[in-house]
Design an enzyme around this catalytic site. Structure first.
Site, mmCIF file in Angstrom:
data_model
loop_
_atom_site.group_PDB
_atom_site.id
_atom_site.type_symbol
_atom_site.label_atom_id
_atom_site.label_comp_id
_atom_site.label_asym_id
_atom_site.label_seq_id
_atom_site.Cartn_x
_atom_site.Cartn_y
_atom_site.Cartn_z
ATOM 1 N N ALA A 206 0.815 -1.234 0.000
ATOM 2 C CA ALA A 206 0.000 0.000 0.000
ATOM 3 C C ALA A 206 0.843 1.275 0.000
ATOM 4 O O ALA A 206 0.432 2.299 -0.561
ATOM 5 C CB ALA A 206 -0.910 0.003 1.225
ATOM 6 N N CYS A 344 16.164 -0.305 -1.469
ATOM 7 C CA CYS A 344 16.301 -1.545 -0.705
ATOM 8 C C CYS A 344 17.696 -2.127 -0.816
ATOM 9 O O CYS A 344 18.069 -2.989 -0.049
ATOM 10 C CB CYS A 344 15.306 -2.572 -1.201
HETATM 11 C C1 LIG Z 1 9.188 -4.024 -6.951
HETATM 12 C C2 LIG Z 1 9.141 -4.173 -5.472
HETATM 13 N N1 LIG Z 1 8.796 -5.354 -4.931
HETATM 14 C C3 LIG Z 1 8.721 -5.536 -3.612
HETATM 15 C C4 LIG Z 1 9.016 -4.510 -2.740
HETATM 16 C C5 LIG Z 1 8.929 -4.767 -1.272
HETATM 17 O O1 LIG Z 1 7.910 -3.990 -0.712
HETATM 18 P P1 LIG Z 1 7.761 -3.858 0.881
HETATM 19 O O2 LIG Z 1 9.093 -3.338 1.360
HETATM 20 O O3 LIG Z 1 6.656 -2.895 1.075
HETATM 21 O O4 LIG Z 1 7.465 -5.208 1.412
HETATM 22 C C6 LIG Z 1 9.400 -3.255 -3.249
HETATM 23 C C7 LIG Z 1 9.785 -2.143 -2.346
HETATM 24 O O5 LIG Z 1 10.677 -1.382 -2.640
HETATM 25 C C8 LIG Z 1 9.454 -3.080 -4.650
HETATM 26 O O6 LIG Z 1 9.818 -1.922 -5.208
#
Ligand SMILES: Cc1ncc(COP(=O)(O)O)c(C=O)c1O
Length: 400
Positions: A206, A344
């Protein structure tokens, strides 16, 4: 001033792919639910029924927006969990075979795949072209036995490229292969019509579309929800697929954010533009100005890309690559929030695995910069960016 009370409003926030600020309406909705529908939605008394009603109303809103049935929407803590639930839940219900993922996945997909490798699965990476798009000439080979599961990121967060989800989904369907897509960056675009999508499982979070952090969803076909082995068991919530008391306020906040995806621009009566189109126009305007800066190289697909996204390799005017992390720090000093590659991956190797997969030359692998825009921005914010980027590159290059 207490740092907890400081507002980041002075910053031009161009990092929507990392996260987005929750909208005022989302915050209000969460507060209302926390105050008035705070009970456990599994309880049979009046407060519990109120919470259950709010939970199911949120599910209906989300299902309707994406042309899904309510029983196809499973709530999770975010895309990382959804991805694990989809890949590991489906894989563990089958005999180990081959899982194909693209070479440009988010680390969540890589991590789930690595776990499955330890459980006897063969993992194969689908190579990409110079735009970061999977090479379709590998389709026959990669989708031949023993492939039984495929996962493909829909909109690539680092370089913005949209993958040919429908082509690959249909090819998987013809061969009886389960197909999952990580749609985390795509949901903000309002692209989704689940009823016509040749996809078995779809993950999202979200907070990438102005909802709260800590909540996400997995869309799943009914025939798959009966085969999927849950990651966690307990109270039987979410059709037994995801035990744990549902965070009703976060889920309601996510539903509110989904509702807002399709709204016309506030205060613009008579305008046919929706929120995403206004953001795309700002992105296009900024892109034209950035194209004029000598030395920059643009990455990802020029047309088939996330509509709020600009990605580039930063360099001096005479073409010498500059480390993007230094440019991001210099931009931050000048009040601009951007990102080097994917947020990330900070703390890991500074080489981008996405640029590597796109066969970008080694000296450019740390130069990936991303601007990702959102509805909180104003057109006038864009005007200052090219000059500030030039300054930031100069400062970063001279301190390197
Ligand atoms: C393409 C993609 N997948 C998965 C995620 C993981 O999302 P979350 O950190 O909200 O679990 C991200 C977050 O940067 C993303 O950009």
């Amino acid at each position: 001033m207490d740092s907890l009370n400081q507002k980041p409003s002075a910053v031009v926030y161009l990092d929507a792919c990392a996260t987005t600020p929750p909208s005022v309406e989302v915050i209000k909705c969460i507060e209302d639910v926390q105050r008035f529908a705070w009970a456990n939605p599994s309880s049979l008394h009046a407060p519990g029924l109120l919470a259950a009603e709010r939970l199911e109303r949120s599910r209906q809103t989300i299902a309707k927006s994406f042309k899904a049935n309510a029983n196809e929407v499973v709530f999770t803590s975010g895309a990382t969990e959804s991805v694990h639930m989809a890949l590991m839940g489906v894989a563990r219900s089958m005999q180990p075979g081959r899982l194909v993922i693209s070479a440009v996945e988010h680390p969540a997909v890589e991590a789930a795949s690595n776990q499955l490798r330890r459980e006897g699965w063969q993992i194969c990476h689908w190579p990409v072209d110079g735009f970061g798009r999977v090479k379709l000439d590998h389709l026959e080979t990669l989708l031949s036995p023993p492939t039984s599961l495929v996962s493909l990121i829909w909109g690539q967060s680092e370089v913005g490229t949209i993958q040919p989800i429908k082509t690959i989904g249909l090819a998987c369907r013809e061969r009886g292969i389960q197909f999952h897509t990580d749609a985390t960056q795509v949901l903000r675009e309002g692209l989704l019509n689940w009823s016509q999508l040749p996809v078995d499982l779809l993950s999202a979070s979200a907070h990438k579309f102005q909802g709260p952090k800590g909540v996400g969803l997995l869309l799943i076909r009914p025939e798959h929800s009966t085969m999927l082995l849950p990651l966690q068991s307990g109270g039987g919530q979410e059709q037994g697929l995801r035990a744990g008391t549902e965070p009703v306020a976060l889920i309601a906040g996510m539903a509110k954010a989904v509702e807002q995806l399709h709204q016309p621009i506030a205060g613009c009566s008579g305008s046919n533009l929706n929120i995403q189109e206004r953001v795309q126009n700002m992105r296009d305007g900024l892109n034209i100005e950035l194209q004029k800066i000598a030395g920059l190289r643009f990455t990802g697909h020029p047309n088939d890309r996330l509509t709020h996204h600009i990605s580039l390799l930063v360099a001096t005017a005479d073409g010498q690559p500059v480390p993007a992390r230094a440019v991001v720090r210099e931009l931050a000093r000048r009040g601009v929030a951007a990102s080097s590659g994917s947020a990330c991956s900070s703390g890991r190797s500074q080489n981008s695995h996405v640029l590597e997969a796109m066969q970008v030359d080694a000296e450019w692998l740390q130069s990936g910069l991303r601007f990702s825009l959102g509805p909180w921005l104003l057109e006038k914010n864009m005007e200052v960016i090219p000059d500030l980027l030039n300054q930031a590159i100069d400062a970063a290059a001279s301190s390197a």
